[in-house]
Design a protein around this motif. Sequence first.
Motif, short mmCIF file in Angstrom:
data_model
loop_
_atom_site.label_atom_id
_atom_site.label_comp_id
_atom_site.label_asym_id
_atom_site.label_seq_id
_atom_site.Cartn_x
_atom_site.Cartn_y
_atom_site.Cartn_z
N ILE A 63 0.83 -1.21 0.00
CA ILE A 63 0.00 0.00 0.00
C ILE A 63 0.86 1.25 0.00
O ILE A 63 0.81 2.05 -0.94
CB ILE A 63 -0.96 0.02 1.21
CG1 ILE A 63 -1.85 -1.22 1.22
CG2 ILE A 63 -1.81 1.29 1.16
CD1 ILE A 63 -2.80 -1.31 2.39
N ARG A 64 1.68 1.43 1.03
CA ARG A 64 2.48 2.65 1.09
C ARG A 64 3.44 2.75 -0.10
O ARG A 64 3.59 3.82 -0.70
CB ARG A 64 3.27 2.72 2.41
CG ARG A 64 4.12 4.00 2.53
CD ARG A 64 4.97 4.00 3.80
NE ARG A 64 5.93 5.09 3.76
CZ ARG A 64 5.76 6.30 4.29
NH1 ARG A 64 4.62 6.58 4.90
NH2 ARG A 64 6.69 7.23 4.20
N GLY A 65 4.08 1.62 -0.45
CA GLY A 65 5.00 1.64 -1.58
C GLY A 65 4.32 2.05 -2.87
O GLY A 65 4.83 2.88 -3.63
N THR A 66 3.15 1.48 -3.13
CA THR A 66 2.39 1.86 -4.32
C THR A 66 1.97 3.32 -4.25
O THR A 66 2.06 4.06 -5.25
CB THR A 66 1.15 0.96 -4.47
OG1 THR A 66 1.56 -0.40 -4.63
CG2 THR A 66 0.30 1.37 -5.66
N PHE A 67 1.53 3.76 -3.08
CA PHE A 67 1.07 5.14 -2.91
C PHE A 67 2.21 6.13 -3.16
O PHE A 67 2.05 7.13 -3.87
CB PHE A 67 0.50 5.34 -1.51
CG PHE A 67 -0.32 6.59 -1.34
CD1 PHE A 67 -1.71 6.55 -1.44
CD2 PHE A 67 0.28 7.82 -1.10
CE1 PHE A 67 -2.47 7.71 -1.29
CE2 PHE A 67 -0.46 8.97 -0.95
CZ PHE A 67 -1.85 8.92 -1.05
N SER A 110 -4.69 -5.60 1.27
CA SER A 110 -3.67 -4.65 0.79
C SER A 110 -3.86 -4.34 -0.67
O SER A 110 -3.64 -3.21 -1.12
CB SER A 110 -2.26 -5.20 1.06
OG SER A 110 -1.91 -6.24 0.16
N LYS A 111 -4.31 -5.32 -1.44
CA LYS A 111 -4.51 -5.11 -2.88
C LYS A 111 -5.84 -4.40 -3.16
O LYS A 111 -5.98 -3.72 -4.18
CB LYS A 111 -4.43 -6.44 -3.62
CG LYS A 111 -3.04 -7.07 -3.58
CD LYS A 111 -1.99 -6.13 -4.19
CE LYS A 111 -0.63 -6.81 -4.36
NZ LYS A 111 0.34 -5.95 -5.05
N GLY A 112 -6.81 -4.56 -2.27
CA GLY A 112 -8.03 -3.78 -2.40
C GLY A 112 -7.74 -2.29 -2.28
O GLY A 112 -8.35 -1.47 -2.97
N ALA A 113 -6.79 -1.96 -1.42
CA ALA A 113 -6.36 -0.56 -1.31
C ALA A 113 -5.73 -0.08 -2.60
O ALA A 113 -5.92 1.07 -3.01
CB ALA A 113 -5.37 -0.42 -0.15
#
Length: 243
Positions: free
Chosen positions: A114-118, A155-158
């Motif tokens: 999540i944070r990494g993707t964000f 986490s992937k839903g985020a």
Amino acid sequence: MTSQRTAIVTGGSRGIGRAVAERLAADGQSVAILYAGNSAAATETLNAIEAAGGTAIGIQTDIADETQVRAAYDQVEREFGGVDVVVNAAGIMILGPIAEFDLDDLDRMHRTNIRGTFVMDQEAAKRVRNGGAIINFSTSVKKLGLPGYAAYAASKGAVDAISSVLAKELRGRDITVNAVAPGPTATALFLEGKDPEAIERMSKMNPLERLGTPEDIAEMVSLLAGPGRWINGQTVYVNGGMV
């Protein structure tokens, strides 16, 4: 849109990320591979791309650290002149039932998935050139609801939410944002810790009755990173018809 496009691929040293990096390089894009720590695997991937006539660099980066991410984007812009495509293929999958799940593991997955993707998307929103594409990685297991996958699927839903919202926030810039949701794919991440019976069972869950390959997933990324300009704000399921 410039004739020479440049792509950043996180998690590009192994598995699906490597297949994506090699495919985008074969498509004619310059590729920057962001990897967490396995420099040997990154070097192997870079050598394979260059041997096939492609252009690539590797940058060791903690994708959840905004300072390192900014530095990586800076390096790519210096090297190639800009960024057109960002593919967030890096991810961690830790399985276990909710009642017994280690919360430190939950935090580790949250930090990368999540944070990494964000953080990567936050910088991509500022840097990607018009005509570009941002491609995040989701998972088909969200629809399946398999026991043990709650933390990973959450986490992937985020990631799905980040993708659809960012697509709207980039209105007017001709930048697409999508999430790719693979089904069971024959990578080390998927195969680790599973017995042969479980792997065989999961390979039969789709009508084509096989596991996906990293190249299957890379084919969809290639479409979204190039000609697929009318696909935007979507989660695209790439799983052989499993769900």
